[in-house]
Design a protein around this motif. Structure first.
Motif, PDB file in Angstrom:
ATOM      1  N   TYR A 152       0.820  -1.209   0.000  1.00  9.24           N
ATOM      2  CA  TYR A 152       0.000   0.000   0.000  1.00  9.24           C
ATOM      3  C   TYR A 152       0.856   1.262   0.000  1.00  9.24           C
ATOM      4  N   LEU A 153       2.124   1.098  -0.281  1.00  6.14           N
ATOM      5  CA  LEU A 153       3.119   2.154  -0.205  1.00  6.14           C
ATOM      6  C   LEU A 153       2.999   2.921   1.107  1.00  6.14           C
ATOM      7  N   ALA A 154       2.849   2.116   2.170  1.00  2.00           N
ATOM      8  CA  ALA A 154       2.860   2.686   3.519  1.00  2.00           C
ATOM      9  C   ALA A 154       4.173   3.406   3.764  1.00  2.00           C
ATOM     10  N   LEU A 207       4.550   9.854  -5.756  1.00  2.00           N
ATOM     11  CA  LEU A 207       4.868  10.703  -4.603  1.00  2.00           C
ATOM     12  C   LEU A 207       6.165  10.256  -3.940  1.00  2.00           C
ATOM     13  N   PHE A 208       6.343   8.943  -3.826  1.00  5.15           N
ATOM     14  CA  PHE A 208       7.560   8.398  -3.220  1.00  5.15           C
ATOM     15  C   PHE A 208       8.795   8.762  -4.036  1.00  5.15           C
ATOM     16  N   TRP A 248      10.812   7.063   3.480  1.00  7.43           N
ATOM     17  CA  TRP A 248       9.718   7.952   3.089  1.00  7.43           C
ATOM     18  C   TRP A 248       8.443   7.444   3.740  1.00  7.43           C
ATOM     19  N   ILE A 249       7.728   8.316   4.436  1.00  5.97           N
ATOM     20  CA  ILE A 249       6.505   7.929   5.150  1.00  5.97           C
ATOM     21  C   ILE A 249       5.304   8.063   4.220  1.00  5.97           C
ATOM     22  N   GLY A 250       4.539   6.969   4.094  1.00 10.29           N
ATOM     23  CA  GLY A 250       3.346   6.969   3.253  1.00 10.29           C
ATOM     24  C   GLY A 250       2.107   7.411   4.014  1.00 10.29           C
ATOM     25  N   ASP A 251       0.945   7.010   3.494  1.00  7.86           N
ATOM     26  CA  ASP A 251      -0.341   7.442   4.052  1.00  7.86           C
ATOM     27  C   ASP A 251      -0.689   6.590   5.269  1.00  7.86           C
ATOM     28  N   SER A 279       4.486  11.756   9.741  1.00  6.65           N
ATOM     29  CA  SER A 279       3.354  12.186   8.907  1.00  6.65           C
ATOM     30  C   SER A 279       3.618  11.892   7.428  1.00  6.65           C
ATOM     31  N   PHE A 280       2.534  11.870   6.672  1.00  8.46           N
ATOM     32  CA  PHE A 280       2.541  11.520   5.255  1.00  8.46           C
ATOM     33  C   PHE A 280       3.524  12.414   4.487  1.00  8.46           C
ATOM     34  N   GLY A 281       4.402  11.779   3.683  1.00  7.50           N
ATOM     35  CA  GLY A 281       5.338  12.520   2.847  1.00  7.50           C
ATOM     36  C   GLY A 281       6.630  12.890   3.515  1.00  7.50           C
ATOM     37  N   GLU A 282       6.744  12.637   4.787  1.00  7.12           N
ATOM     38  CA  GLU A 282       7.965  12.988   5.509  1.00  7.12           C
ATOM     39  C   GLU A 282       9.101  12.043   5.126  1.00  7.12           C
ATOM     40  N   ILE A 283      10.300  12.585   5.011  1.00  6.66           N
ATOM     41  CA  ILE A 283      11.487  11.788   4.713  1.00  6.66           C
ATOM     42  C   ILE A 283      12.422  11.831   5.910  1.00  6.66           C
TER      43      ILE A 283
END
Length: 587
Positions: free
Chosen positions: A467-469, A531-532, A556-559, A578-582
């Motif tokens: 799920y691209l978590a 996004l990743f 990389w943090i997913g949804d 949080s979502f999108g954070e690296i």
């Protein structure tokens, strides 16, 4: 009255207060072929000529609907153009090049000032041109004047593709005559080198037949090489003789050679700032129809130098297709590093990664994968329906070479383990290796090969979770390796986003399976994949461009909200992100 009409009226009233100006009516717009504009004015201005006398010149000021968001176009009247031609910054369509519309930003609050600035610039261009004070500017816009039409019968061929950088060493260029058009081109000029070999390989792959012949080539560094450029055969011979009398003999030999199918003259013209490739071909020879002569009794050079000496040559403006020009037209930089990348695994992650990496000056790619693109792959793979049942490597090669036929793409349809054991140079001749197989065992084996000094180049290991978590990237530089094995505890990656219980427990598995054997797959969407990759690509670019030596680990943090809503447990490591954070992980 709308705001644009009001702006034109305001500007007109302002200019009319001190200049002689009138508006064209509808019939006049059609007569002067200006009806593509919403409004045009006839402006009469006074110019100082080379004898310091005042002469009157007429300028047509033409407006698009969106003025003052755009600048007006100014044209010299046809009668004045015939009297004054040829002047720098005024083309054969009589357009006065006042400001570059692509980069000029107008002050929309002052439409009168915008028009006044254009008028003043036009006056300056005309005055300096009449006095020959700006004739050096012809060189700045040389190509524009080369491709101008100087009469109704004059035209310039633009169906020649050029693979030669004018600044490189050129000795004996060749001309490819295509039997089938390619991208609108009938001919290809090349320097008989590695680039042309790639291009000819592309032609053969596309099943385009072609022949090759020599080109008559010389270099020209000539001051006062000024328009008009619609010269005839006699003038060409005079030009060649003025450079070197031997050139005329060489030209005669070239034209009379039976292998000369298309008599192309290619000139490397050196301006004060640059070098440009221009050329010409002779107009069709009609000497065989001369009464009293047997067919083919008169040779081509004799025909153009005697019977057709007043015939105009047909100018050629080759379209240059080189890496340096493409780089300049994209990044604005001529000199950029040329990279070689090896991509292992051309699945959804690997294929999309290639599209990102291709922005780095169109590098050489080496692709390794033995998998074939299937229907179930194309939902999130970079390739589509046209590549089905092809090796993924071959599909990507075809795609990239459609974008750029001279880009070097090499493929091997084998396991990366096979390649590393038997063809290690295929890996070690590159600059960076990207591994996107998503298989821990392969990643670990490649790390050990790197550790033992068999693989010599840095490796990026990239994979995603269901799920691209989350997505992960491990950069391994052989000059400063990290302890890769310690990143995995009980066969679980220590920075996983999804709780480890889902990875080995059959009852908790989050992988999906279709009916049949070996149909398990990891679910994630193309949207999150983009996004990743968009998130981590700046990191990859920074490492490559700056040649960083330290090994790095990123997550990389997913949804996470999606995981929570679907009752999938999140690991302690990721629970507070949080979502999108690296995250850069320091092991």
């Amino acid at each position: 009255m709308d705001e644009f009409e009001e702006a034109r009226l305001k500007a007109f009233d302002f200019i009319k207060s001190f200049e002689s100006v009138d508006k064209f009516n509808t019939e006049q717009l059609k007569y002067y072929k200006l009806d593509r504009f919403v409004e045009a004015w006839k402006l009469r201005v006074e110019i100082i000529d080379e004898s310091n006398k005042i002469i009157e010149v007429t300028i047509h000021i033409c407006f698009k609907l969106d003025f003052p968001l755009s600048i007006p176009s100014l044209y010299l009247s046809s009668s004045d153009y015939e009297k004054l031609k040829y002047l720098p910054h005024i083309d054969t369509n009589r357009l006065i090049c006042t400001f570059d519309s692509e980069v000029t930003k107008t002050d929309v609050s002052q439409p009168s000032k915008v028009v006044l600035e254009c008028i003043n610039r036009a006056k300056k261009i005309i005055s300096e041109g009449i006095k020959k004070e700006n004739f050096e500017d012809f060189e700045d816009e040389f190509l524009s004047y080369w491709e101008c039409n100087y009469s109704k019968s004059d035209f310039v061929l633009n169906n020649f593709l050029n693979l030669i950088d004018p600044h490189e060493s050129i000795s004996s260029p060749l001309l490819i005559n295509l039997k089938t058009k390619l991208g609108g081109f009938n001919y290809v000029i090349h320097n008989d080198n590695k680039i042309s070999d790639k291009f000819k390989s592309h032609l053969k792959q596309q099943k385009i037949d072609f022949t090759e012949q020599s080109v008559f080539y010389f270099e020209l560094e000539k001051k006062n090489f000024l328009p008009p450029f619609n010269f005839n055969n006699e003038e060409v011979i005079i030009l060649l003789n003025s450079i070197d009398s031997n050139l005329v003999k060489q030209y005669e030999s070239y034209l009379n050679n039976p292998t000369t199918e298309t008599g192309l003259v290619l000139v490397n013209f050196k301006t004060k700032k640059n070098k440009v490739l221009i050329g010409w071909v002779n107009s069709p020879l009609t000497f065989n129809n001369k009464k009293g002569f047997r067919p083919n009794a008169i040779k081509p050079f004799e025909a153009i130098s005697k019977f057709q000496r007043k015939d105009k040559v047909i100018r050629v403006l080759p379209e240059t297709y080189t890496q340096s020009r493409l780089s300049m037209r994209t990044s604005g930089l001529i000199m950029q590093a040329e990279y070689k990348f090896l991509i292992v695994g051309i699945g959804s992650v690997g294929s999309h990664l290639i599209s990102f990496l291709n922005s780095l000056n169109m590098p050489e790619f080496r692709l390794v994968d033995n998998d074939i693109l299937a229907v179930e792959n194309i939902g999130r793979h970079f390739l589509g329906f046209n590549s089905l049942k092809k090796y993924k490597t071959k599909g990507m090669k075809d795609y990239l070479n459609q974008l750029n036929p001279i880009q070097e793409i090499k493929t091997i349809e084998k396991s990366i383990i096979d390649v590393a054991i038997n063809e290690i140079s295929f890996l070690n001749e590159t600059d960076y290796i990207f591994v996107a197989t998503g298989k821990d065992n392969i990643d670990g084996w490649l790390f050990n090969s790197l550790k033992k000094g068999e693989i010599l180049k840095p490796i990026f290991i990239i994979w995603v979770e269901p799920y691209l978590a989350g997505g992960h990237i491990i950069y391994l530089n052989p000059k400063n390796l990290i302890d890769y094995e310690k990143l995995f505890q009980d066969n679980h990656y220590k920075y996983n986003i999804i709780d480890n219980k889902y990875y080995n427990s059959p009852e908790n598995t989050i992988a999906l399976k279709e009916a049949g054997c070996q149909t398990t797959y990891i679910p994630y969407s193309s949207q999150n994949l983009m996004l990743f990759l968009a998130g981590i690509f700046p990191i990859i670019t920074s490492i490559i461009v700056n040649s960083k030596l330290d090994s790095k680990i990123f997550t990389w943090i997913g949804d996470l909200d999606f995981l929570v809503s679907n009752k999938i447990d999140i690991s302690d490591f990721a629970s507070k992100n949080s979502f999108g954070e690296i995250i850069e992980n320091h092991d």
